[in-house]
Design a protein around this motif. Sequence first.
Motif, mmCIF file in Angstrom:
data_model
loop_
_atom_site.group_PDB
_atom_site.id
_atom_site.type_symbol
_atom_site.label_atom_id
_atom_site.label_comp_id
_atom_site.label_asym_id
_atom_site.label_seq_id
_atom_site.Cartn_x
_atom_site.Cartn_y
_atom_site.Cartn_z
ATOM 1 N N THR A 42 0.806 -1.222 0.000
ATOM 2 C CA THR A 42 0.000 0.000 0.000
ATOM 3 C C THR A 42 0.837 1.269 0.000
ATOM 4 N N ASN A 116 -4.579 3.846 5.880
ATOM 5 C CA ASN A 116 -5.099 2.477 5.802
ATOM 6 C C ASN A 116 -4.667 1.758 7.077
ATOM 7 N N PHE A 125 -1.162 -4.250 9.047
ATOM 8 C CA PHE A 125 -0.272 -3.184 8.611
ATOM 9 C C PHE A 125 -1.013 -1.857 8.650
ATOM 10 N N THR A 127 -0.871 2.051 6.808
ATOM 11 C CA THR A 127 -0.253 2.888 5.790
ATOM 12 C C THR A 127 -0.398 4.344 6.209
ATOM 13 N N VAL A 161 4.531 2.002 4.687
ATOM 14 C CA VAL A 161 3.784 0.911 5.292
ATOM 15 C C VAL A 161 4.449 0.576 6.626
#
Lengths: 281, 170
Positions: A42, A116, A125, A127, A161
């Motif tokens: 991402t 994100n 994860f 972002t 990320v």
Amino acid sequence: MQRLLHFLYEYRAFFTFLILQLLCVWMIVQNNQYQGAQFFNTSNRVAAGVSGTTQDVKNYFALRRINDELSEENKSLRQKLEQREQAIQYLTLKRDSVFDTDIVERFEFVNAKVVNNSTARFKNFITINRGAEEGVEPGMAVINDNRAVGKVKAVSDHYSVIISLLNIDEQSSVLIKRTGHFGTVQWDGTDPRFIDLKYIPRHVVPLVGDSIVTSDFNAVFPPNVFVGIIRQTRLSESDQFHEIDVELAQDFGKLAYVQVVKSRLKREKDSLENIIIGEPK
Amino acid sequence: MTRGFLTSVIGFLVYALLQVMLFQELVLFRYAFCLIYVAYILLLPMETNSLTLMILGFILGLFVDMFYNSLGIHASSLVMVAYLRNYWLGVITPQGGYDAGLAPTLAANGLQWFMVYTIPLVFLHHTILFFTEAGGFGLFWFTVLKIMASTVFTSGMIIVLQYLAGGSRR
């Protein structure tokens, strides 16, 4: 030869299947390694852009809460600033005391917005909308108002990320603040509010309510970043270590803004250690 | 090119974007995930050959992986589904065979057939996906629970979308 070709052609679907699966396995393995594949995540512009749009819509519904949190953080920062100024005045009064600006200003922070985030997977994860252009590099720590969040895995020009603490592969060195004993936190993949504290030996007596902070040995986080509070401890007869549940200080479901920590002295420390210990793996 | 080709491309984009913009955010009780993009491979026309299916599955899987930061995992499970799809269609051929030129949809073959077609493939996809993500069988029952809940969620959503889309096509 012809029969071989015929055989390959006959089972072409199966062979394509095999090749594609091998390719996938190779990618999975690559991606598992730290700082693995740098593009297909991402942090690339298209993916981050799309995720950012989605997050914008979500944030709109959360504006009130985010505002409250920001003003709360402002308040605590102002308080800290005040304390700091008092301390500096005190220090300048003591003219002969050592006041090394390199040490005092060794950390620098980059503010970033979360575009994100997930908490329900095994490998979560985050972002963020800051990348190499703003000086973010893989391996840097990410915090939110002095609560541990994760470390940078990959960066593109404008996005990064982050491996969340809620990732079954991620381990961090921490200590029990009250006793000063070192341990490691690692998420077990189930409840995003709790993380496991491991390798606290038998003779230590951790208590419910003890604070867990990052240790000085931590290669990523600055020392004393708040991780969480002990909620439950178990120790059976045969265990070598305590099994401890730590309630995370950061509610990962509510993450909207984070700070990336740039350590000015990290390079110096790493290169010094390299000389003695050798290249890190 | 042909009209069928154009429809597939648009379908690809619709499913991919639906997944990463909407359904990625939609997780029920931290257990149930909706991976609607599987439907794209399931609903391609009957006569699509396995090679095309697998390559489309691979690309779509990679695209989704990019947004999930899980390079290869979604691609791997979707390629598996794409490979087995046509065999499974063969196994569950209804009496009298399929009507020529139709897609394996709910409207064409009825709800019962469609459930028999969809649920096992979705289940297989989720099984591979979640166990690969968990990196083994360490959290076996937790993972199984996730697989079950997600299979219900995804299959349910595919069937609901079939009713929504099927109405206009009839």
